[in-house]
Write an enzyme that holds these catalytic residues in place. Structure first.
Site, PDB file in Angstrom:
ATOM      1  N   GLU A   1       0.828  -1.208   0.000  1.00  0.00           N
ATOM      2  CA  GLU A   1       0.000   0.000   0.000  1.00  0.00           C
ATOM      3  C   GLU A   1       0.860   1.255   0.000  1.00  0.00           C
ATOM      4  O   GLU A   1       1.842   1.338   0.730  1.00  0.00           O
ATOM      5  CB  GLU A   1      -0.911   0.005   1.234  1.00  0.00           C
ATOM      6  CG  GLU A   1      -2.206   0.732   1.033  1.00  0.00           C
ATOM      7  CD  GLU A   1      -3.103  -0.005   0.035  1.00  0.00           C
ATOM      8  OE1 GLU A   1      -3.218   0.485  -1.114  1.00  0.00           O
ATOM      9  OE2 GLU A   1      -3.657  -1.052   0.385  1.00  0.00           O
ATOM     10  N   GLY A  41     -15.961   5.323  -2.840  1.00  0.00           N
ATOM     11  CA  GLY A  41     -15.209   5.720  -1.653  1.00  0.00           C
ATOM     12  C   GLY A  41     -14.860   4.593  -0.716  1.00  0.00           C
ATOM     13  O   GLY A  41     -14.470   4.837   0.424  1.00  0.00           O
ATOM     14  N   GLY A  57     -12.437   2.335  -1.240  1.00  0.00           N
ATOM     15  CA  GLY A  57     -11.058   1.880  -1.387  1.00  0.00           C
ATOM     16  C   GLY A  57     -10.929   0.642  -2.251  1.00  0.00           C
ATOM     17  O   GLY A  57      -9.922  -0.071  -2.169  1.00  0.00           O
ATOM     18  N   SER A  71     -13.226   2.078  -7.493  1.00  0.00           N
ATOM     19  CA  SER A  71     -14.345   2.393  -8.388  1.00  0.00           C
ATOM     20  C   SER A  71     -13.910   3.366  -9.473  1.00  0.00           C
ATOM     21  O   SER A  71     -14.331   3.243 -10.636  1.00  0.00           O
ATOM     22  CB  SER A  71     -15.508   2.974  -7.583  1.00  0.00           C
ATOM     23  OG  SER A  71     -15.117   4.155  -6.881  1.00  0.00           O
ATOM     24  N   SER A  72     -13.063   4.331  -9.151  1.00  0.00           N
ATOM     25  CA  SER A  72     -12.624   5.332 -10.123  1.00  0.00           C
ATOM     26  C   SER A  72     -11.741   4.714 -11.204  1.00  0.00           C
ATOM     27  O   SER A  72     -11.890   5.014 -12.392  1.00  0.00           O
ATOM     28  CB  SER A  72     -11.860   6.464  -9.428  1.00  0.00           C
ATOM     29  OG  SER A  72     -12.695   7.150  -8.523  1.00  0.00           O
ATOM     30  N   GLU A 130      -6.292  10.223 -14.936  1.00  0.00           N
ATOM     31  CA  GLU A 130      -6.515  10.460 -13.506  1.00  0.00           C
ATOM     32  C   GLU A 130      -5.502  11.457 -12.950  1.00  0.00           C
ATOM     33  O   GLU A 130      -5.842  12.333 -12.153  1.00  0.00           O
ATOM     34  CB  GLU A 130      -6.416   9.134 -12.746  1.00  0.00           C
ATOM     35  CG  GLU A 130      -6.728   9.211 -11.268  1.00  0.00           C
ATOM     36  CD  GLU A 130      -8.213   9.278 -10.959  1.00  0.00           C
ATOM     37  OE1 GLU A 130      -8.550   9.341  -9.764  1.00  0.00           O
ATOM     38  OE2 GLU A 130      -9.034   9.294 -11.891  1.00  0.00           O
ATOM     39  N   ASP A 171      -3.920   0.568  -9.606  1.00  0.00           N
ATOM     40  CA  ASP A 171      -5.357   0.338  -9.716  1.00  0.00           C
ATOM     41  C   ASP A 171      -5.780   0.121 -11.159  1.00  0.00           C
ATOM     42  O   ASP A 171      -6.557  -0.791 -11.473  1.00  0.00           O
ATOM     43  CB  ASP A 171      -6.127   1.525  -9.120  1.00  0.00           C
ATOM     44  CG  ASP A 171      -5.909   1.669  -7.628  1.00  0.00           C
ATOM     45  OD1 ASP A 171      -5.380   0.731  -7.009  1.00  0.00           O
ATOM     46  OD2 ASP A 171      -6.267   2.731  -7.083  1.00  0.00           O
TER      47      ASP A 171
END
Length: 375
Positions: A35, A124, A126, A129-130, A158, A170
């Site tokens: 992460e 939102g 995590g 989705s974006s 992005e 992602d």
């Protein structure tokens, strides 16, 4: 979750005069470990999941790009001729417009389209989705792209249009996911390989119901802190840092860099443990990752910490940690399959008492990457 045929029916309800659309699907993801390492060109180990974003698109024939989001019950539209000069407005539609803008910058013609977005990925949480929306839109608007080209295009939109200084993890996993496996990705070389998990392990996400917003959070601060730490070490990125070199840092920069260096090591150790079927070691590494994110990277929250600590009290839970950008969103739990119901019950009952919220729980299935699913 609706299938492709149902998405087509929903498209027809929104655009009754339009031609039959084509439909693309891009999955969300859960990051098992690694992460805040991707924008430091480090190692990550995400898994594409069975929650996904569907984009249905058909020609509009009038020079307008129109989009409607079922999840938000909102629409937006732009004249195709204006897209190259467009600027972000700060809303969800920037992620649609940004893909078109990025394609136009690359000299790819944008035709008028009617577009419907249907997504089962909670906003939102995590779970990317974006990124899934960006990847699905890149396929819908960009023509024949390789999975890597798709990921790079969506990531550029992005970063350069929406303004989130993200790494490529992602978008990469959404475009390149593999059914039945997670993916170990080197964000510097972009080399990747599948990592199969021991069959006795289930992956359960727990949505804290506290939305994280990367653009409005301390995410940008962490990116800048890591860049400064690398500069002081004389390195191109923290990927080049070692524990010995960290002796040159102090204070906050030391903490941030220590997380990145130790997290890269944990990713490698996790992949090695998975290869030999050592579920207990995998869980230990995941929990250590959370503690590093909490103490050194300082991106956790009271809600995420509570979900992690509650999970760790349940027999059969091997490890737990926050996943995603932090300050909200979800936790990921490695649990023996026979204990998953006990974990569900504990998280729901205890988190309700703690926060007043009921966490959304999802058992993740490793899924294939983005593709066209209706011609």
């Amino acid at each position: 979750m609706a299938g492709a045929a149902e998405v087509v029916n929903r498209f027809r309800a929104v655009y009754p005069a339009s031609d039959t659309p084509q439909v693309w699907r891009a999955p969300g993801r859960v990051n098992l470990i690694g992460e805040h390492t991707d924008y430091n060109l480090g190692l990550v180990l995400p898994m594409a999941i069975d929650l996904a974003c569907f984009v249905a698109a058909a020609p509009s024939r009038d020079g307008w790009l129109r989009v409607f989001s079922e999840q938000l019950a909102e629409g937006a539209q732009w004249r195709v001729d204006d897209i190259r000069a467009a600027v972000p407005r700060g809303g969800w539609a920037d992620r649609v417009l940004g893909i078109a803008w990025q394609l136009a910058r690359q000299g790819i013609a944008i035709d008028g389209r009617n577009i419907l977005i249907h997504s089962s990925i909670p906003l939102g949480a995590g779970l990317s989705s974006s990124a899934a929306l960006g990847v699905a839109m890149a396929l819908a608007l960009g023509g024949p792209l390789t999975p890597l080209e798709t990921a790079q295009l969506a990531r550029a939109a992005e970063a350069d249009f929406v303004g989130v200084p993200c790494g490529i993890m992602d978008q990469f996993i959404s475009a390149n996911g593999q059914a039945g496996a997670a993916i170990l990705l080197d964000c510097r070389s972009l080399e990747s390989r599948p990592v199969k998990l021991p069959p006795e392990i289930a992956i359960l996400t727990a949505n804290s119901m506290i939305r994280h917003e990367l653009g409005d959070s301390a995410y940008r601060t962490r990116v800048a802190e890591c860049a400064e730490a690398a500069r002081r070490l004389g390195a191109a990125s923290l990927r080049a840092a070692t524990f010995r070199r960290l002796e040159a840092l102090t204070g906050t920069l030391l903490k941030r860099a220590r997380h990145v260096v130790s997290e890269n090591a944990r990713v490698e150790a996790f992949a090695a443990a998975a290869a030999r079927g050592d579920a207990r070691e995998m869980g230990r590494l995941v929990t250590d990752s959370h503690r590093s994110l909490r103490d050194d990277y300082e991106v956790s929250s009271a809600e995420l910490d509570f979900l992690v600590e509650t999970a760790l009290t349940v027999p059969g839970v091997l490890g737990a940690r926050m996943t995603g950008g932090g300050f909200g969103g979800s936790t990921v739990n490695l649990v023996r399959r026979e204990a998953i119901n006990s974990l569900r019950e504990a998280l729901v009952s205890e988190y309700r008492k703690f926060s007043g919220h009921t966490p959304e729980l999802h058992e993740c299935v490793a899924s294939a990457g983005a593709s066209r699913v209706f011609f």
